[in-house]
Design a protein around this motif. Structure first.
Motif, PDB file in Angstrom:
ATOM      1  N   GLN A 278      -1.260  -4.505   3.553  1.00 49.46           N
ATOM      2  CA  GLN A 278      -1.483  -4.144   5.127  1.00 49.46           C
ATOM      3  C   GLN A 278      -1.791  -2.636   5.179  1.00 49.46           C
ATOM      4  N   SER A 279      -1.366  -1.685   4.345  1.00 50.24           N
ATOM      5  CA  SER A 279      -1.743  -0.379   4.478  1.00 50.24           C
ATOM      6  C   SER A 279      -2.885  -0.033   3.869  1.00 50.24           C
ATOM      7  N   TYR A 280      -3.616  -0.831   3.004  1.00 49.69           N
ATOM      8  CA  TYR A 280      -4.805  -0.681   2.331  1.00 49.69           C
ATOM      9  C   TYR A 280      -6.002  -0.452   2.903  1.00 49.69           C
ATOM     10  N   ASN A 281      -7.051   0.507   2.987  1.00 52.49           N
ATOM     11  CA  ASN A 281      -8.306   0.281   3.484  1.00 52.49           C
ATOM     12  C   ASN A 281      -9.107  -0.719   2.716  1.00 52.49           C
ATOM     13  N   GLN A 282     -10.400  -0.499   3.148  1.00 53.41           N
ATOM     14  CA  GLN A 282     -11.582  -1.656   2.770  1.00 53.41           C
ATOM     15  C   GLN A 282     -11.660  -1.341   1.143  1.00 53.41           C
ATOM     16  N   SER A 283     -12.039  -0.230   1.030  1.00 50.57           N
ATOM     17  CA  SER A 283     -12.271   0.230  -0.427  1.00 50.57           C
ATOM     18  C   SER A 283     -11.160  -0.016  -1.352  1.00 50.57           C
ATOM     19  N   GLU A 284     -10.042   0.240  -0.857  1.00 50.66           N
ATOM     20  CA  GLU A 284      -8.753  -0.251  -1.874  1.00 50.66           C
ATOM     21  C   GLU A 284      -8.769  -1.777  -2.044  1.00 50.66           C
ATOM     22  N   ILE A 285      -9.101  -2.516  -1.031  1.00 48.96           N
ATOM     23  CA  ILE A 285      -9.166  -3.966  -0.972  1.00 48.96           C
ATOM     24  C   ILE A 285     -10.099  -4.409  -1.846  1.00 48.96           C
ATOM     25  N   ALA A 286     -11.354  -3.760  -1.719  1.00 50.74           N
ATOM     26  CA  ALA A 286     -12.515  -4.186  -2.858  1.00 50.74           C
ATOM     27  C   ALA A 286     -11.922  -3.788  -4.265  1.00 50.74           C
ATOM     28  N   LEU A 287     -11.407  -2.750  -4.589  1.00 46.14           N
ATOM     29  CA  LEU A 287     -10.876  -2.487  -5.747  1.00 46.14           C
ATOM     30  C   LEU A 287      -9.914  -3.601  -6.413  1.00 46.14           C
TER      31      LEU A 287
ATOM     32  N   ARG B 269      -6.422 -19.968 -13.029  1.00 50.90           N
ATOM     33  CA  ARG B 269      -6.542 -20.871 -11.882  1.00 50.90           C
ATOM     34  C   ARG B 269      -5.396 -20.460 -10.734  1.00 50.90           C
ATOM     35  N   ILE B 270      -4.374 -20.081 -11.276  1.00 52.43           N
ATOM     36  CA  ILE B 270      -3.519 -19.628 -10.481  1.00 52.43           C
ATOM     37  C   ILE B 270      -3.886 -18.318  -9.704  1.00 52.43           C
ATOM     38  N   ILE B 271      -4.591 -17.296 -10.559  1.00 55.41           N
ATOM     39  CA  ILE B 271      -4.812 -16.255 -10.003  1.00 55.41           C
ATOM     40  C   ILE B 271      -5.984 -16.395  -8.944  1.00 55.41           C
ATOM     41  N   LEU B 272      -6.728 -17.442  -9.475  1.00 54.59           N
ATOM     42  CA  LEU B 272      -7.971 -17.591  -8.604  1.00 54.59           C
ATOM     43  C   LEU B 272      -7.616 -17.964  -7.282  1.00 54.59           C
ATOM     44  N   THR B 273      -6.445 -18.534  -6.931  1.00 54.69           N
ATOM     45  CA  THR B 273      -5.912 -18.794  -5.334  1.00 54.69           C
ATOM     46  C   THR B 273      -5.597 -17.409  -4.722  1.00 54.69           C
ATOM     47  N   ASP B 274      -5.035 -16.482  -5.716  1.00 53.49           N
ATOM     48  CA  ASP B 274      -4.859 -15.163  -4.744  1.00 53.49           C
ATOM     49  C   ASP B 274      -5.853 -14.532  -4.577  1.00 53.49           C
ATOM     50  N   TYR B 275      -6.768 -14.674  -5.593  1.00 55.88           N
ATOM     51  CA  TYR B 275      -8.219 -13.854  -5.421  1.00 55.88           C
ATOM     52  C   TYR B 275      -8.908 -14.369  -4.311  1.00 55.88           C
ATOM     53  N   ILE B 276      -8.712 -15.699  -3.912  1.00 56.99           N
ATOM     54  CA  ILE B 276      -9.562 -16.340  -2.744  1.00 56.99           C
ATOM     55  C   ILE B 276      -8.810 -15.900  -1.370  1.00 56.99           C
ATOM     56  N   LYS B 277      -7.527 -15.755  -1.709  1.00 55.72           N
ATOM     57  CA  LYS B 277      -6.582 -15.314  -0.492  1.00 55.72           C
ATOM     58  C   LYS B 277      -7.331 -13.971   0.045  1.00 55.72           C
ATOM     59  N   VAL B 278      -7.197 -13.150  -1.114  1.00 58.58           N
ATOM     60  CA  VAL B 278      -7.642 -11.729  -0.748  1.00 58.58           C
ATOM     61  C   VAL B 278      -9.276 -11.536  -0.238  1.00 58.58           C
ATOM     62  N   MET B 279     -10.060 -12.307  -0.795  1.00 58.84           N
ATOM     63  CA  MET B 279     -11.181 -12.340  -0.424  1.00 58.84           C
ATOM     64  C   MET B 279     -11.345 -12.785   1.285  1.00 58.84           C
ATOM     65  N   LYS B 280     -10.658 -13.751   1.700  1.00 60.42           N
ATOM     66  CA  LYS B 280     -10.795 -14.469   2.895  1.00 60.42           C
ATOM     67  C   LYS B 280     -10.023 -13.502   3.853  1.00 60.42           C
ATOM     68  N   ASN B 281      -8.671 -12.787   3.474  1.00 61.85           N
ATOM     69  CA  ASN B 281      -8.029 -12.316   4.594  1.00 61.85           C
ATOM     70  C   ASN B 281      -7.933 -10.624   4.499  1.00 61.85           C
ATOM     71  N   GLY B 282      -8.524 -10.115   3.448  1.00 59.29           N
ATOM     72  CA  GLY B 282      -8.494  -8.628   3.242  1.00 59.29           C
ATOM     73  C   GLY B 282      -7.077  -8.010   3.079  1.00 59.29           C
ATOM     74  N   ASN B 283      -6.727  -7.194   3.934  1.00 56.77           N
ATOM     75  CA  ASN B 283      -5.479  -6.554   4.048  1.00 56.77           C
ATOM     76  C   ASN B 283      -4.386  -7.307   4.630  1.00 56.77           C
ATOM     77  N   LYS B 284      -4.938  -8.319   5.614  1.00 53.28           N
ATOM     78  CA  LYS B 284      -4.000  -9.319   6.042  1.00 53.28           C
ATOM     79  C   LYS B 284      -3.582 -10.394   5.396  1.00 53.28           C
ATOM     80  N   VAL B 285      -3.751 -10.275   4.096  1.00 51.28           N
ATOM     81  CA  VAL B 285      -3.338 -11.385   3.073  1.00 51.28           C
ATOM     82  C   VAL B 285      -1.911 -11.565   3.235  1.00 51.28           C
ATOM     83  N   GLN B 286      -1.439 -12.802   3.131  1.00 49.53           N
ATOM     84  CA  GLN B 286      -0.117 -13.234   2.893  1.00 49.53           C
ATOM     85  C   GLN B 286       0.199 -13.655   1.304  1.00 49.53           C
ATOM     86  N   LEU B 287       1.043 -13.017   0.850  1.00 49.44           N
ATOM     87  CA  LEU B 287       1.268 -13.244  -0.734  1.00 49.44           C
ATOM     88  C   LEU B 287       2.811 -13.595  -1.081  1.00 49.44           C
TER      89      LEU B 287
END
Length: 118
Positions: A7-16, A34-52
């Protein structure tokens, strides 16, 4: 139970983080990727609002460590950049630990110690 660790990260940090996860997926066995891919997709879709959950945060932690090691080997990256990525990894680790301790306390308070659930 999930948390918003980015939540506290900006767009460039999310891209990193996205880049680190992508690279990290290529360095682990297929089943883990495959498990990591699900988290990657979550971060791609939701950015800093991702729930993990705790495992998702752990994947990001290790991905950032791999990224910082990769950056340290490259001559183009400065020591300051490497240190910043390592610091991000440590922040994620602290958030994961806090999340898991909070979840455990909440779970134990809600669990009836007299029940035969074990």
């Amino acid at each position: 139970m999930k948390a918003l660790p980015l939540q506290s990260y900006n767009q460039s940090e999310i891209a990193l983080i996205q880049d680190a996860l992508r690279v990290y997926m290529g360095s682990v066995p297929m089943t883990a990727a495959r498990i990591i891919l699900t988290d990657y997709i979550k971060v791609m879709k939701n950015g800093n609002k991702v729930q993990l959950d705790g495992m998702g945060m752990e994947h990001i932690y290790y991905a950032l460590l791999v990224k910082s090691n990769e950056m340290a080997r490259e001559s183009e990256s400065s020591h300051i950049e490497v240190k910043a990525v390592t610091k991000m990894a440590q922040e994620i680790r602290k958030k994961r630990i806090h999340f898991q301790q909070t979840f455990y306390k909440t779970y134990m308070l809600n669990e009836d110690y007299r029940s035969n659930s074990v």
